[in-house]
Design a protein around this motif. Sequence first.
Motif, PDB file in Angstrom:
ATOM      1  N   ALA A   1      -2.574   3.384  -1.176  1.00 56.31           N
ATOM      2  CA  ALA A   1      -2.953   2.323  -0.681  1.00 56.31           C
ATOM      3  C   ALA A   1      -3.225   2.763   0.853  1.00 56.31           C
ATOM      4  O   ALA A   1      -3.434   1.810   1.735  1.00 56.31           O
ATOM      5  CB  ALA A   1      -2.118   1.242  -0.447  1.00 56.31           C
TER       6      ALA A   1
ATOM      7  N   GLY B   1      -0.392   0.634  -5.240  1.00 54.02           N
ATOM      8  CA  GLY B   1      -1.185   1.798  -5.762  1.00 54.02           C
ATOM      9  C   GLY B   1      -1.116   2.136  -7.294  1.00 54.02           C
ATOM     10  O   GLY B   1       0.056   1.930  -7.628  1.00 54.02           O
TER      11      GLY B   1
ATOM     12  N   ALA C   1       0.786  -1.206   0.033  1.00 47.41           N
ATOM     13  CA  ALA C   1       0.108   0.047   0.161  1.00 47.41           C
ATOM     14  C   ALA C   1       0.830   1.311   0.066  1.00 47.41           C
ATOM     15  O   ALA C   1       0.300   2.330  -0.465  1.00 47.41           O
ATOM     16  CB  ALA C   1      -0.897  -0.057   1.360  1.00 47.41           C
TER      17      ALA C   1
ATOM     18  N   GLN D   1      -9.199  -4.281  -6.317  1.00 46.29           N
ATOM     19  CA  GLN D   1      -9.033  -3.758  -5.151  1.00 46.29           C
ATOM     20  C   GLN D   1     -10.177  -3.452  -4.195  1.00 46.29           C
ATOM     21  O   GLN D   1     -10.132  -3.761  -3.038  1.00 46.29           O
ATOM     22  CB  GLN D   1      -8.035  -2.521  -5.479  1.00 46.29           C
ATOM     23  CG  GLN D   1      -6.724  -2.894  -5.902  1.00 46.29           C
ATOM     24  CD  GLN D   1      -5.624  -1.541  -5.869  1.00 46.29           C
ATOM     25  OE1 GLN D   1      -6.378  -0.543  -5.830  1.00 46.29           O
ATOM     26  NE2 GLN D   1      -4.403  -1.943  -5.796  1.00 46.29           N
ATOM     27  N   ASN D   2     -11.293  -3.105  -4.799  1.00 44.08           N
ATOM     28  CA  ASN D   2     -12.422  -2.392  -3.948  1.00 44.08           C
ATOM     29  C   ASN D   2     -13.569  -3.431  -3.879  1.00 44.08           C
ATOM     30  O   ASN D   2     -14.452  -3.267  -3.615  1.00 44.08           O
ATOM     31  CB  ASN D   2     -13.105  -1.137  -4.580  1.00 44.08           C
ATOM     32  CG  ASN D   2     -12.007  -0.037  -4.199  1.00 44.08           C
ATOM     33  OD1 ASN D   2     -11.327  -0.002  -3.242  1.00 44.08           O
ATOM     34  ND2 ASN D   2     -11.827   0.812  -5.084  1.00 44.08           N
TER      35      ASN D   2
ATOM     36  N   ARG E   1      -9.955   2.466  -2.343  1.00 43.77           N
ATOM     37  CA  ARG E   1      -8.903   2.702  -3.025  1.00 43.77           C
ATOM     38  C   ARG E   1      -9.333   3.316  -4.171  1.00 43.77           C
ATOM     39  O   ARG E   1     -10.409   3.201  -4.622  1.00 43.77           O
ATOM     40  CB  ARG E   1      -7.957   1.202  -3.095  1.00 43.77           C
ATOM     41  CG  ARG E   1      -7.707   0.472  -2.286  1.00 43.77           C
ATOM     42  CD  ARG E   1      -6.410   1.245  -1.481  1.00 43.77           C
ATOM     43  NE  ARG E   1      -5.277   1.020  -2.160  1.00 43.77           N
ATOM     44  CZ  ARG E   1      -4.502   0.090  -2.533  1.00 43.77           C
ATOM     45  NH1 ARG E   1      -4.724  -1.208  -1.718  1.00 43.77           N
ATOM     46  NH2 ARG E   1      -3.437  -0.061  -3.179  1.00 43.77           N
TER      47      ARG E   1
ATOM     48  N   GLY F   1      -5.058   5.974  -1.363  1.00 44.32           N
ATOM     49  CA  GLY F   1      -5.075   4.507  -0.819  1.00 44.32           C
ATOM     50  C   GLY F   1      -6.385   3.970  -0.182  1.00 44.32           C
ATOM     51  O   GLY F   1      -6.186   2.679   0.258  1.00 44.32           O
TER      52      GLY F   1
END
Length: 572
Positions: free
Chosen positions: A455, A244, A220, A283-284, A314, A493
């Motif tokens: 991140a 990121g 992150a 990521q989400n 993120r 992040g």
Amino acid sequence: MAPIRKRNLIPKPIFDEELLLAAFSENNINPKNATKVWRYLIQKNCRNLAEIPDLPKAALQLLQSDFAILTSKVVRRTDAADNSTTKLLIELQDGRRIESVIMRYGDVELDNFPEEEKAKRIKISEDGSLVFKSKKRATLCVSSQVGCAMACTFCATGTMGLQANLTAGEIIEQLVHANAVERIRNVVFMGMGEPLDAYGSVMGAIRCMTDTSRFGLSPARISLSTVGVVPRLYALLNDAPDVGLALSLHAPTQDLRMQIVPTAKAWHIDRIMAATDAFISQQNASLDAEESAAIARKDPNLPILLQRLSNKRRRVLVEFVIIANVNDSEDTAHALGRLLSGTNNASVPLETDVPELPEKELVRQRARRKENYLLNVIPYNPTAVPHDYRRPSRETLSKFVAIVRDLYGVHTMLRQTMGSDVDSACGQLVISDAKERGEDVVGLGEIEEIVAQVAGMVESDNVVVLGAGAGCDSGVSGGETSRGLGDLEDLVGGSSRGEAPARAKVTQRKAQKAVKAELANNASSPVEQDSGAPLPASSFTRDLLFAVVFAVSATALVQLMLKWFWTSLFNQ
């Protein structure tokens, strides 16, 4: 683009995982010894290979003959006047040179910081002096190539062309050199070169940075910036899913982007956006699932829950260098707003790039761009490029940002420049012959310095976060509460205020340790005291309390003894 000849380094960088493990394998040396070597060099600061305990003789001989702890050296250090940045000119073993930039946040007050924002962040220290409030941290912007093949028209690095890819070891050596100057907390691949064009080296460097037996950085705290190499963006989903991501966009349409970024013709902007949609959606994914479940069950605390999830989200950082009379028009702002809010329609079919994703899922991901992207508007920094580029006026900048933020609800911030006086601001990094000779070259040097620390863990004081019509410190658009000025890494992040209780516990534990240490220190330190002087209040109170406790205890003991005596007498 023409292939770059692979460099044969002699000696080899010891921090290069691929090279060291290959050498150990060829010589039948246990690869576990490589982990031991890295741990002693990085975490124990050992600089003599012979001092590493229990290292096989064959391994030591191989390291001493074929490898070097550092194959590069710092030939020049340049510090900004306000100490916000330090630029390191690093010479590689083959004579080529690159630049790395250390960016400091929290311990300096940037010279160009808005006066109204300075006033909000000023506090008075015990000695009466003014102190700029913030968290102290340092971010390193590393280079991944010597030069760059992307040829962005505003960027000085692009004028060099691509000369060589760095090895993973040479990328890591930049971190080693920087740690000798300042303890580095975050790393951004935003220096010279296109990171996804040197993919193998960058992935190797990231593995080293995140390995707990080596540098132990959280993924992150590492961000990489790309103009959009689509196949590599999809590869990141598996190879580096937690880093990121920053996208050097600079234009909202394909035609305009090809004028600013000539290599943009290789990948259509819609394909690039689809690839970044896929990356940030992965990521989400857990947050999206939690949100859907809360909506389905009609959670009574839904607004609070949605706010918490938004804070943890993120975000892809979209870098937009804005140039007067090139990409600063109101029409461009509207086009950018439509692109980043997901209200535009893709002009090319996308399923050919991601056959595993149906069109319906692509549309869903595009619809969430407003939540998943953070626009970073970067006023053009003067550089030695063959174009008469200028920075837009303050009024133009404000109007541009207002359109994207207020009309389209896109999270937006306007960056404050760092390091332009030492040619280390965005777009200024370059190595030239004239510069090497020390001649004055206007506008040379620099970097895509964003501290994305994407991140969730980075806060950047070089940006002004523009909120939804409520001034520069009101957070980001869409009704979010203020995060404080410039918490860039948190915005990208997903470091959320929802994590505050956990952080508070950590802070509390640190405070308790500090108090215990102070008490222990006071107890062990002899204090000279005049025999005729009264005891301090704390000592007097302590002695008085001891006397009271003693008296009460003695009284209780006497009572027990009397009770025993009379009981014994009565029984007789």
